[in-house]
Scaffold this motif. Sequence first.
Motif, PDB file in Angstrom:
ATOM      1  N   LYS A 240       0.863  -1.249   0.248  1.00  0.00           N
ATOM      2  CA  LYS A 240      -0.023   0.045   0.180  1.00  0.00           C
ATOM      3  C   LYS A 240       0.899   0.905  -0.007  1.00  0.00           C
ATOM      4  CE  LYS A 240      -3.703  -2.407   2.913  1.00  0.00           C
ATOM      5  NZ  LYS A 240      -3.975  -1.819   4.035  1.00  0.00           N
TER       6      LYS A 240
ATOM      7  N   GLY B 113       2.639   1.654  -3.556  1.00  0.00           N
ATOM      8  CA  GLY B 113       1.699   1.835  -4.521  1.00  0.00           C
ATOM      9  C   GLY B 113       0.722   3.055  -4.400  1.00  0.00           C
ATOM     10  N   MET B 114       1.052   4.343  -3.151  1.00  0.00           N
ATOM     11  CA  MET B 114       0.535   5.197  -2.402  1.00  0.00           C
ATOM     12  C   MET B 114       1.795   6.107  -3.429  1.00  0.00           C
ATOM     13  SD  MET B 114      -1.899   6.995  -1.151  1.00  0.00           S
ATOM     14  CE  MET B 114      -2.909   5.723   0.416  1.00  0.00           C
TER      15      MET B 114
ATOM     16  N   GLN C 280      -6.029   5.155  -4.724  1.00  0.00           N
ATOM     17  CA  GLN C 280      -5.354   3.331  -4.015  1.00  0.00           C
ATOM     18  C   GLN C 280      -6.081   2.977  -2.738  1.00  0.00           C
ATOM     19  OE1 GLN C 280      -3.030   2.538  -6.145  1.00  0.00           O
ATOM     20  NE2 GLN C 280      -2.201   2.473  -4.282  1.00  0.00           N
TER      21      GLN C 280
ATOM     22  N   GLN D 140      -1.533  -3.744  -5.262  1.00  0.00           N
ATOM     23  CA  GLN D 140      -1.558  -1.666  -4.872  1.00  0.00           C
ATOM     24  C   GLN D 140      -0.841  -0.838  -5.702  1.00  0.00           C
ATOM     25  OE1 GLN D 140      -5.048  -0.889  -1.529  1.00  0.00           O
ATOM     26  NE2 GLN D 140      -3.594   0.474  -2.618  1.00  0.00           N
TER      27      GLN D 140
ATOM     28  N   HIS E 208      -7.848   0.242  -2.637  1.00  0.00           N
ATOM     29  CA  HIS E 208      -8.240  -0.836  -1.659  1.00  0.00           C
ATOM     30  C   HIS E 208      -9.290  -1.671  -1.107  1.00  0.00           C
ATOM     31  CE1 HIS E 208      -7.430  -2.446   2.740  1.00  0.00           C
ATOM     32  NE2 HIS E 208      -8.387  -1.411   2.925  1.00  0.00           N
TER      33      HIS E 208
ATOM     34  N   GLY F  50      -0.934   1.509  -7.916  1.00  0.00           N
ATOM     35  CA  GLY F  50       0.156   2.562  -8.697  1.00  0.00           C
ATOM     36  C   GLY F  50       0.874   2.807  -9.489  1.00  0.00           C
TER      37      GLY F  50
END
Length: 141
Positions: free
Chosen positions: A61, A64-65, A93, A128, A97, A132
Amino acid sequence: MAAADLLTLFPATLLDFAVAFGLGAAFWLGGLMLVGAATPQKELALLREGNLPTAIAFGGKAVGMVLPIAAVARAAGGPLDQAIWCAVAVAVQLLVHLLLSILLQGRLRREIERDEVGGGAVFIAFIQIGAGILNNACMAG
């Protein structure tokens, strides 16, 4: 351009850097907190305990963020433009999720409770990151 010329530009470019970096970091951390709030587990506490499935999923996460946030920092026309597109990056994102949470129907939760790495944590991390990368490419301009 001479070194003296570069030194005269440095304060202005340093301020631009600081603003862009600060906005990016604020949206990155804020986005992770938002995604964390949408997660039933207390991810930070689990990370402190060394829970491996949480670390894998949360790491995905985080990467990906930050990818689209980095693209926005590079391509933005100024702080307001950067803030708007960072908000879009975080929203994408978060949506990914939430979709993964529905799709996997508690698989990650079971892995976290058992502290056993299985397909859920790894799948979430890669999706994720993939989201991204796609988001980054679309925002890179």
